[in-house]
Write a protein that holds these residues in place. Structure first.
Motif, PDB file in Angstrom:
ATOM      1  N   UNK B 201       0.956  -0.997  -0.168  1.00  0.00           N
ATOM      2  CA  UNK B 201      -0.059  -0.101  -0.031  1.00  0.00           C
ATOM      3  C   UNK B 201       0.844   1.152   0.118  1.00  0.00           C
ATOM      4  N   UNK B 202       0.728   1.833  -1.141  1.00  0.00           N
ATOM      5  CA  UNK B 202       1.802   3.300  -1.098  1.00  0.00           C
ATOM      6  C   UNK B 202       0.921   4.627  -0.921  1.00  0.00           C
ATOM      7  N   UNK B 203      -0.664   4.360  -1.152  1.00  0.00           N
ATOM      8  CA  UNK B 203      -1.241   5.394  -0.888  1.00  0.00           C
ATOM      9  C   UNK B 203      -1.645   6.068   0.687  1.00  0.00           C
ATOM     10  N   UNK B 204      -1.599   6.919   1.110  1.00  0.00           N
ATOM     11  CA  UNK B 204      -1.793   7.250   2.569  1.00  0.00           C
ATOM     12  C   UNK B 204      -3.223   6.450   2.944  1.00  0.00           C
ATOM     13  N   UNK B 205      -3.483   6.119   3.970  1.00  0.00           N
ATOM     14  CA  UNK B 205      -4.701   5.567   4.751  1.00  0.00           C
ATOM     15  C   UNK B 205      -4.899   6.164   6.078  1.00  0.00           C
ATOM     16  N   UNK B 206      -6.310   6.326   6.371  1.00  0.00           N
ATOM     17  CA  UNK B 206      -6.410   6.937   7.730  1.00  0.00           C
ATOM     18  C   UNK B 206      -6.316   5.926   8.812  1.00  0.00           C
ATOM     19  N   UNK B 207      -6.608   4.512   8.443  1.00  0.00           N
ATOM     20  CA  UNK B 207      -6.646   3.525   9.555  1.00  0.00           C
ATOM     21  C   UNK B 207      -6.654   2.139   9.211  1.00  0.00           C
ATOM     22  N   UNK B 208      -6.056   1.260   9.674  1.00  0.00           N
ATOM     23  CA  UNK B 208      -6.106  -0.291   9.411  1.00  0.00           C
ATOM     24  C   UNK B 208      -6.823  -0.985  10.493  1.00  0.00           C
ATOM     25  N   UNK B 209      -7.816  -1.861  10.054  1.00  0.00           N
ATOM     26  CA  UNK B 209      -8.620  -2.539  11.002  1.00  0.00           C
ATOM     27  C   UNK B 209      -7.901  -3.803  11.099  1.00  0.00           C
TER      28      UNK B 209
END
Lengths: 120, 459
Positions: B201-209
């Motif tokens: 995953x290269x794009x930013x993300x807000x959270x991981x579940x």
């Protein structure tokens, strides 16, 4: 109306009655926890403290029965507050709904004829 | 006999007090064309005795099958005292605690509930409960996006090892707010998050579940996953089973910092399966996120005389106070929270550990029995908590049907959710403390017989 005797007012938290040397519960299965833990991956085991109250069954019954007396309720008084939840419901509604909604009726079960045929 | 038992004199007195001539006049504001002529779809009234007989007959029709289905809703022993107390009139109806003076009992129960949830999850603060685990996860996703503005992303990494049903609920709740849960594939060999695909995953993300245990019953590597997500500037949402937390590390202690939000389903703590509800969600978080926490929070305080008391607190977050609330949730599952609190009080630390250990022991016992079953395989291995996946040499739906004939709810057909992932004829089986050695032997024998019948004895 006259009052017969004074209500017992609970002013402690359940945690304040807790004592980890007390072994009074027959509600849980009889099992040696430490033996079972060995079969689980060590790095995932709980190392942090688990602060749940350790209290006898009768103490729990008394604590929450006493807390119930700190609520105004429709069984005791006119209860004009709230919207949907404050009406009197016939006692049979709860008893009979509980009879149909048993512990073993799983939501993914394919067919429960009795449950699904309601209302008739 | 009408249900509202007022006499005509009492009705006349009430009308006179409010200055109205008739009951009919109370409905004047409803235009005549919108009035109903009656409720012709509602069956005619029956007496309590008739209704009791009817419902008893209906309930007996359903039998009492042995339940080996889980997938987020689990059968556990429920101590008799729980519902005896929870259904007391004082708790059962009057559970909206807006007026603190009238609800000190319920408020203290919720306060104790929050304290127990905070302890189980190892988090700083818990709310007063949510509708269920699935919608709770939806709320956690919304909260993580609100709280993690630094990430400048509305993307959530949602592993395929989270229940498909939960993922559908989350999608429904968040999709109109521009939030996209991106599905992270699972490792075919061990049934956990595919770490390689996750780290691509290269794009930013807000959270991981992170689900623990996950939908397949398998254990995710919670510590390294938590640390990795935090290194990416994302938050971590731990989706946990509260019974498992008696033995497994609390999400507040995952990795070096712990998760930011812990969420899950608390039906397992004293609430009957009841064909799917009512259940109860729980949510806890770190102190710094408390103003983003949805729903109600009960606080402990002192009154004017210095005596301890309880009230709803931090209400500036709530929907009935302001339009920009943290959530549409403006209530909580008080009755279920009462039952949950009672369960944890009755069980205590030692009791909950024994329940969890018994689940593990029974599950391993059934796995041992099934290892010798011809044609059955364990696609993800057997390192599990109280649930595991097997693949069958026959059609899974037919197996479930044939097992039902023998009064066994065999489990959940998960091929319906994972068909595109090559998971064919896969059954998710759950074993809790409620199953005896005889129950498990009966399950294994019946399954072997059913498979033999369906495959013409080829297996």
């Amino acid at each position: 109306m006259t009052q017969l005797n004074e209500a017992v007012i609970e002013d402690k938290l359940i945690f304040e009655a807790s004592d980890f040397t007390r072994k009074s519960s027959s509600l849980a299965p009889d099992i040696d926890v430490d033996t079972v833990i060995k079969s689980l991956p060590e790095h995932l085991l709980r190392k942090s403290d688990l602060q749940l109250p350790q209290v006898g069954e009768l103490q729990v019954v008394r604590h929450y029965t006493r807390l119930s007396q700190k609520n105004f309720s429709i069984d005791m008084h006119f209860y004009p507050l709230g919207s949907c939840t404050m009406k009197y419901n016939p006692r049979a509604c709860n008893t009979l709904a509980a009879r149909l909604c048993r512990t073993s009726s799983h939501g993914t079960q394919q067919y429960e004829p009795g449950y699904y045929e309601l209302p008739v | 006999m009408p249900y509202i038992p007022h006499t005509s004199q009492e009705i006349a007195e009430m009308l006179s007090v409010i200055g109205v001539d008739s009951i009919e006049q109370l409905f004047d504001e409803i235009p005549p064309e919108l009035r109903s002529d009656g409720l012709d779809k509602i069956p005619s009234r029956r007496s309590e005795m008739q209704v009791q007989r009817l419902l008893t007959e209906k309930s007996m029709q359903d039998g009492t099958p042995l339940c080996f289905a889980g997938g987020g809703a689990y059968e556990h022993h429920i101590p008799a005292a729980i519902w005896e107390i929870a259904t007391r009139g004082e708790f059962y109806s009057a559970y909206t605690p807006y007026q603190a003076e009238a609800s000190q009992g319920t408020l203290q129960v919720i306060y104790e509930f929050q304290t127990m949830i905070a302890s189980l999850t190892g988090m700083d603060v818990s709310n007063a409960s949510l509708y269920d685990g699935a919608s709770g996860l939806g709320e956690a996703v919304l909260m993580s996006v609100r709280a993690n503005r630094k990430a400048k992303s509305k993307r959530i990494l949602m592993p395929a090892t989270v229940s498909s049903v939960y993922r559908q609920v989350v999608e429904t709740i968040v999709k109109h707010q521009g939030i996209t849960p991106d599905i992270i594939d699972f490792d075919r060999a061990n049934g956990t998050i595919d770490i390689d695909k996750l780290k691509q995953q290269s794009e930013p993300f807000a959270a991981l579940v992170i689900p623990q245990p996950n939908y397949f019953g398998c254990m995710e590597d919670e510590h390294s996953l938590t640390d990795w997500a935090h290194e990416q500037g994302a938050m971590v949402i731990g989706l946990v089973n509260p019974v498992a937390l008696a033995l497994l590390e609390a999400p507040g202690n995952w990795g070096t910092q712990g998760v930011d939000i812990a969420v899950g389903e608390a039906q397992t703590l004293g609430i009957p399966l009841s064909s799917g509800g009512p259940y109860i969600g729980f949510m806890a978080c770190k102190q710094k996120l408390v103003r983003q926490l949805p729903g109600r929070i009960v606080g402990r305080t002192v009154d004017l005389d210095g005596k301890p008391g309880f009230s709803l607190t931090l209400q500036a977050r709530e929907q009935h106070i302001r339009p920009k609330a943290t959530s549409n949730i403006c209530t909580n599952q008080s009755l279920m929270a009462t039952a949950t609190t009672l369960y944890l009080a009755f069980m205590g630390r030692d009791g909950l550990q024994k329940v969890a250990a018994s689940c593990v022991q029974n599950t391993q016992a059934l796995i041992e029995l099934l290892k010798t079953s011809p044609g059955i395989s364990f696609p993800f291995g057997t390192s599990v908590f109280h649930e595991f996946v097997i693949t069958l040499p026959a059609d899974v739906e037919q197996v479930i049907e044939a097992m039902a004939e023998e009064d066994i709810v065999a489990g959940i057909n998960i091929s319906q959710y994972y068909a595109q992932d090559g998971l064919e004829n896969a059954l998710l089986i759950c074993v809790t403390e409620t199953k005896s050695p005889e129950d498990m032997a009966f399950f294994a024998d019946t399954l072997n017989k059913v498979i033999s019948d369906l495959t013409g004895g080829a297996e």
